[in-house]
Design an enzyme around this catalytic site. Structure first.
Site, PDB file in Angstrom:
ATOM      1  CG  HIS A  46       1.842  -3.426   4.826  1.00  0.00           C
ATOM      2  ND1 HIS A  46       2.748  -4.384   5.439  1.00  0.00           N
ATOM      3  CD2 HIS A  46       1.516  -4.231   3.917  1.00  0.00           C
ATOM      4  CE1 HIS A  46       2.742  -5.468   4.904  1.00  0.00           C
ATOM      5  NE2 HIS A  46       1.829  -5.750   3.876  1.00  0.00           N
ATOM      6  CD  GLU A  47      -0.349  -3.004   0.391  1.00  0.00           C
ATOM      7  OE1 GLU A  47       0.303  -3.596  -0.366  1.00  0.00           O
ATOM      8  OE2 GLU A  47      -1.106  -3.488   1.112  1.00  0.00           O
ATOM      9  CG  HIS A  83       4.335  -5.342  -0.136  1.00  0.00           C
ATOM     10  ND1 HIS A  83       4.922  -6.488   0.216  1.00  0.00           N
ATOM     11  CD2 HIS A  83       3.038  -5.450   0.438  1.00  0.00           C
ATOM     12  CE1 HIS A  83       4.226  -7.137   1.199  1.00  0.00           C
ATOM     13  NE2 HIS A  83       2.930  -6.499   1.341  1.00  0.00           N
ATOM     14  CD  GLU A 143       2.369  -9.457   3.228  1.00  0.00           C
ATOM     15  OE1 GLU A 143       2.346  -8.570   3.829  1.00  0.00           O
ATOM     16  OE2 GLU A 143       1.880  -9.625   2.171  1.00  0.00           O
TER      17      GLU A 143
HETATM   18 ZN   LIG Z   1       1.739  -7.069   2.662  1.00  0.00          ZN
END
Ligand SMILES: [Zn+2]
Lengths: 393, 423
Positions: A255-256, A259, A309
């Protein structure tokens, strides 16, 4: 000179009535010795004094016109009180009274001493406040985000890394218990090797450069992980402790990485620079340190937009199967967090931000449905996982 | 016969402490927005304490003026600073992977802005100051002042600080020659060379530091060229040099502080308003003593007040979270240092803990501000005022009132830059 001869106060003239005070007329800087006499029956304060030419000037100030000079109500002369009065009709004139008896008389008899001139321009003031608030909001919520989005896309990698290193050091400083030592980095050799293995597995499956991401574990008891500009991803020890399988950690890191791929941290950091500049302007020196304090908090608990997100989640859902990990791995940790803390409440963590934990769990499960379980391979061996769990030892 | 008018100072610590504390609390409670009214009330207090020839100075500014001025400046500056900070940080990271360049460029932009803002702020304060009912005034010339100041700075930099006294003098003259009391224009007499002698000790220290820094820099480049590191003797010299440079900053500060006071006295003694003049007997040892003693008192009282606040917060914590009762008065300290893990029962949530820590921090800041106001600024102000006399008092008769100067925008810009944090 015949004029002065007739008007000069002569020693034989009757002593003027009243108490000796000081007076300026608001026209010249000459201060006069006046005799002031309060005539309650006539409702006035009689002042008389000889002017420069020696002519006697007699003034009658109606008691209802008498005013305190604003902010000069409680002056004293040594231990004795001193009063400064003016006349609403000649607001530049000043009467300085040091005589206690006269002072008390004036205070008792003059009815409007504290009356202030009517406030004008209230509408203009309201318009001004409204305009200022609207402009600041526009600058913070529209202008600065737009510009930082554009600049983030154009910042070269070296620049991004330098920016990330700077913020990383700030975070280590501010979360440290000690004034001088920054927060401990966890660097147990074998644990680091496990971390590198996990990173390589994930990066190998992505279309990012092999050097695009650096993983660091910080020795902090906080269930959190966040990405910084330049591809540094920080995992707090609390997250590793809370995870029951290495896949859960890998899913968070995926997930990071999402980003990082979308350059969210850079965007966010640049936006922070502009926003805090403006905020410190608004609140002045009052908040100098507070703003810095909140700023660091803001970086760690980065609240990206809901779209950012969701995009990072989608990125993870796409990346994980390619690395042989079920996207469902995102779910168990969130489920436990939700059981413990409720839906995004009480947990000050970017992991728990905008999209409700429940929704994220559902979407992780949905993504896992299309995943072929036969293609899965453990991200770390049991030994490697054990070593990662002890990276801070 | 020239009439000499002495200045008396009539102010007590008690009322100032009360006013300062109360207005500071209001400022914190209103997230800083009361600060405009706070400053106004404090100014009224400080001004009224100064009594040339027994007549108090008057400050007739209004908090609301400062507030609206601030709002106007805020919008312009928010745009400038928000966008500029962003672009500068971006540019310096993009080009140099560092942010010092951003600070440098920001400083270059800030210099004229700061002078512009400070001139406007002075203009507002003068326009709201009265003595014997007569207004002071400063002619509008903020833009020219900013340009003039930049020019003076360039000259000073080019001469490595030799022309610093010239800058001091010329800037003061620029302002003084545009200052009025009533209809009487003030005049700054004297020569800039009159300040030079008192500046020389500071200049000597400065040049010594600059010279040694340059020499130290050459030692460092040797290292870069060989790549073999410094010879032991050179490393020793470098360490010594850095030590000496650090030590030299102390006399530099001392002599510069002395220069400031001597210059202030010289400039005051050469100011005239027509036939009226000033005599200042400002004493540097006195100011130094007041400052050092004042800061010692300020720190002691701030420490005591913060300890007391910490103790009260600890009590509050113990009442709300009985699990902390073993910690007693140190509960707040333990909370601050995050040592609550081994406590049984409920402990404050991280948000609560941050809240408590923030409160203590703000309270400490507030106390420091208040005590500094009372123990440093107030006594300094008292010394400035009580050493000032006016000559030629008989000519005050000839001074007439002037029209009101709106001085719109008040001190907005200076306020936003947080200039003149002292009164
Ligand atoms: Zn996040």
């Amino acid at each position: 000179m015949s004029v002065s001869a007739t008007t000069q106060p002569s020693p034989w003239a009757a002593t003027p009535e009243g108490v000796r005070c000081e007076f300026v007329d608001g026209q010249t800087a000459k201060r006069h010795e006046v005799f002031a006499e309060l005539r309650a029956a006539e409702g006035l304060l009689a002042l008389n004094y000889p002017d420069e030419t020696g002519t006697y000037v007699r003034l009658a100030w109606p008691l209802s016109h008498l005013r305190h000079v604003e902010g000069h109500r409680k002056l004293s002369w040594g231990k004795a009180p001193m009063g400064i009065f003016t006349n609403a009709m000649s607001p530049h004139a000043r009467l300085y009274v040091r005589d206690g008896i006269l002072l008390n008389e004036i205070r008792a008899q003059a009815p409007n001493l504290s009356r202030r001139p009517p406030v004008s321009g209230r509408g203009r003031l309201m318009a001004l406040i409204g305009g200022a608030v609207a402009s600041i909001a526009l600058i913070i919520f529209v202008l600065i985000p737009t510009i930082s989005d554009q600049l983030a896309l154009r910042l070269p990698v070296e620049g991004e890394r330098a920016l990330g290193d700077k913020t990383y050091e700030q975070i280590r400083q501010s979360f440290s218990d000690s004034q001088f030592l920054p927060l401990q980095e966890c660097r147990a050799e074998q644990g680091e090797a496990a971390l590198v293995a996990m990173r390589d597995r994930l990066l190998g499956a992505s279309d990012l450069d092999a050097e695009a991401v650096r993983l660091t574990v910080l020795d902090l008891d906080m269930i959190n992980a966040f990405a910084l500009p330049g591809g540094r991803i920080v995992v707090m020890r609390g997250l590793i402790d809370a995870a029951e399988a290495p896949e859960e950690v890998a899913a968070v890191i995926a997930h990071e990485i999402g980003h990082v791929a979308h350059r969210d941290p850079t965007r966010h950091a640049l936006r922070g620079v502009g926003t805090f500049g403006v905020l410190s302007l608004v609140f002045g020196d009052f908040a100098g340190g507070t703003v810095v304090l909140l700023g660091v908090n803001q970086l760690v608990n980065a609240q990206y937009s809901q779209e950012a997100e969701s995009a990072a989640d989608s990125y993870a859902h796409a990346l994980l199967p390619k690395a042989g990990i079920s996207p469902g791995a995102l779910a168990p940790l969130f489920e436990r967090l939700k059981a413990e803390y409720g839906d995004a409440e009480g947990l000050a963590s970017h992991l728990a931000s905008h999209p409700k934990l429940g929704d994220r769990v559902d979407r992780a499960h949905a993504a896992a449905d299309s995943f072929d379980a036969a293609a899965s391979a453990p991200v770390l061996s049991a030994l490697e996982w054990f070593r990662l769990q002890h990276i801070c030892d | 016969m020239a009439q000499l008018l002495k200045t008396e100072f009539e102010g007590r610590l008690g009322p100032l402490l009360r006013l300062s504390l109360w207005t500071s609390v209001l400022s914190v409670v209103t997230f800083g927005f009361y600060r405009f009214w706070m400053k106004t009330r404090l100014r009224q207090h400080f001004w009224a304490a100064v009594r040339p020839d027994r007549t108090p100075l008057e400050y007739v500014g209004k908090g609301i003026e400062k507030f609206t001025g601030f709002l106007i400046a805020l919008v312009i500056l928010a745009l400038l600073i928000g966008v500029l900070a962003l672009v500068l940080v971006y540019a310096s990271y993009a080009m140099f992977s560092e942010e010092y360049e951003a600070y440098l460029i920001a400083a270059l932009i800030a210099v004229p802005l700061v002078y512009f803002a400070s001139y406007r702020a002075k203009r507002y304060v003068y326009a709201r100051t009265r003595w014997r009912g007569i207004r002071f005034a400063l002619e509008p010339a903020a833009g020219r002042y900013a340009l003039y100041a930049v020019g003076q700075w360039l000259l000073t930099l080019v001469t490595l600080g030799l022309l610093w006294p010239r800058m001091t003098f010329k800037l003061e003259k620029f302002r003084t020659d545009r200052t009025f009391f009533g209809d009487q224009r003030l005049h700054q007499g004297g020569k800039w060379a009159g300040l030079l002698k008192s500046f020389l000790p500071a200049l000597a220290c400065l040049w010594l530091i600059l010279g040694m820094t340059a020499y130290a820099a050459t030692l460092k480049t040797d290292e870069a060229v060989d790549g073999s590191g410094l010879p032991a003797a050179d490393a020793l010299t470098l360490a010594k040099l850095i030590g000496i440079i650090a030590f030299m900053t102390l006399p530099l500060f001392f002599f510069y502080a002395r220069y400031r006071i001597v210059a202030l006295r010289y400039l005051a003694n050469h100011k005239t308003a027509g036939q009226i003049g000033l005599i200042s007997n400002l004493s540097f040892p006195r100011v130094l003593g007041i400052t050092i003693g004042g800061y010692i008192l300020t720190n002691i009282f701030t420490l005591l007040a913060s300890l007391a606040t910490g103790a009260i917060l600890s009590l509050l914590l113990v009442v709300v979270y009985p699990g902390l009762s073993d910690l007693g008065f140190s509960a707040m300290g333990a909370l601050n240092e995050g040592r609550l893990n081994d406590v049984d029962g409920a402990v404050p949530s991280p948000e609560m803990a941050t809240g408590f820590a923030l409160f203590l921090y703000l309270a400490t800041l507030l106390f420091f501000g208040v005590f500094r106001q009372c123990f440093v600024l107030f006594p300094t102000w008292r010394h400035y005022a009580s050493t000032l006399s006016i000559t030629g008092g008989e000519h005050l008769v000839g001074i007439r009132q002037r029209d009101r100067d709106e001085a719109g925008g008040a001190e907005g810009m200076a306020e936003a830059f947080d200039l003149g944090a002292a009164i």
